[in-house]
Enzyme design. Structure first.
Site: not given
Ligand code: FMN
Length: 286
Positions: A172, A175, A177
């Site tokens: 990862h 984001h 981190y």
């Molecule tokens: C509730 C939630 C939890 C997420 N947890 C992670 C995570 O643990 N790791 C990660 O890389 N992205 C995480 N994401 C980001 C998603 O993988 C994805 O990139 C993001 O929702 C954007 O896609 P979308 O535009 O289709 O929603 C999370 C998103 C949501 C909504």
């Protein structure tokens, strides 16, 4: 190329080409995923590949409450139930390794604080704790020896993930981190070999990647980036494309399985520019 047809890229055969993005559910107690987590992922094994939610490599990386971990025997046993459930239903699953770095609160860390980061630069905003939402404090800047130890910690977690039955490892680097905190000049103000130039700021990620490849093999190693995502209090920076495009040819040469991009435009960030995607496609051939 058909979405629902099997694919046998490298050695990892997938039933179809759909991939479930990592989504933190944060249902773990003491970092241990339980039966409910196994049921949840088992139910989603119809995806060709699941990237499981971000999972902490060490107690100091558990900045959020109820985050799963993969640094002790009980957590490995918990994840084994998850990977068994996915495999029993014909799916494949990668772990996503994370250390939260300056994001989080010492009250959430099982061993107590302080938060650890490349430099003592606090993130803006609050994070949930057992005492309610609290501001994220200034983290402790890691010594060079602590950085080297942190690389080993990631590699031990990669080893643990294989023991837990994961089909591969996503690093990862997105984001905001710890790994992205090293890549970013706002959060990385170090003067040792892990800070300063692009080469130095990306060293932490590249050393973790090289080590993960030694442990798991390149075909089981992937990376997630989130270019231009204004997440976790990271501002945009001038060298963002240059930093990523320094990394991409190296990752291509290492033959890692994939680069996974997170576009956070649905969350208010800038979309990833087409020029970035074009450069990436030119330089990354896997
Ligand atoms: C509730 C939630 C939890 C997420 N947890 C992670 C995570 O643990 N790791 C990660 O890389 N992205 C995480 N994401 C980001 C998603 O993988 C994805 O990139 C993001 O929702 C954007 O896609 P979308 O535009 O289709 O929603 C999370 C998103 C949501 C909504």
């Amino acid at each position: 190329m058909k979405l629902l047809e099997p694919v046998n890229a490298h050695t990892l055969a997938l039933n179809n080409r759909t991939v479930m993005a990592p989504m933190s559910r944060r249902r773990a107690t003491n970092g241990i995923p339980d039966e409910m987590v196994a049921t949840y992922y088992g139910q989603r094994a119809g995806a060709g590949l699941i990237i499981a939610e971000s999972t902490a490599v060490s107690p100091s990386g558990m900045g959020y409450s109820h985050l799963p971990g993969i640094y002790n025997a009980q957590q490995i046993a918990g994840w084994k139930k998850v990977t068994d459930a996915v495999h029993a239903n014909g799916g494949k699953i990668f772990v996503q390794l994370v250390h939260s770095g300056r994001i989080g609160h010492p009250l959430n860390l099982p061993g107590g604080g302080p938060l650890q980061a490349p430099s003592a630069v606090a993130a803006h905003g609050n994070v949930n704790t057992i005492q309610g939402p609290l501001p994220m404090p200034v983290p402790e800047a890691m010594s060079t020896a602590a950085v080297e130890k942190m690389i080993d910690t990631h590699l031990q977690a990669a080893q643990n993930a294989l023991e837990a039955g994961f089909d591969g490892i996503e690093i990862h680097a997105a984001h905001g981190y710890l790994i992205e905190q090293f890549m970013h000049p706002h959060t990385n103000q170090r003067t040792d070999q892990y800070g300063g130039s692009i080469e130095n700021r990306t060293r932490f990620l590249l050393e973790i990647t090289q080590g993960t490849i030694r442990i798991a093999g390149a075909e089981k190693t992937g990376i997630r980036f989130s270019p231009f995502a204004a997440l976790n209090s990271l501002p945009l920076y001038e060298e963002e494309i240059a930093t990523h495009m320094y990394l991409v040819p190296k990752l291509n040469q290492m033959d890692i399985r994939y680069i996974h991009l997170s576009d956070q435009s649905t969350n208010g960030s800038l979309p990833i520019p087409a020029s970035y995607i074009q450069l990436l496609r030119q330089q990354f051939k896997n």
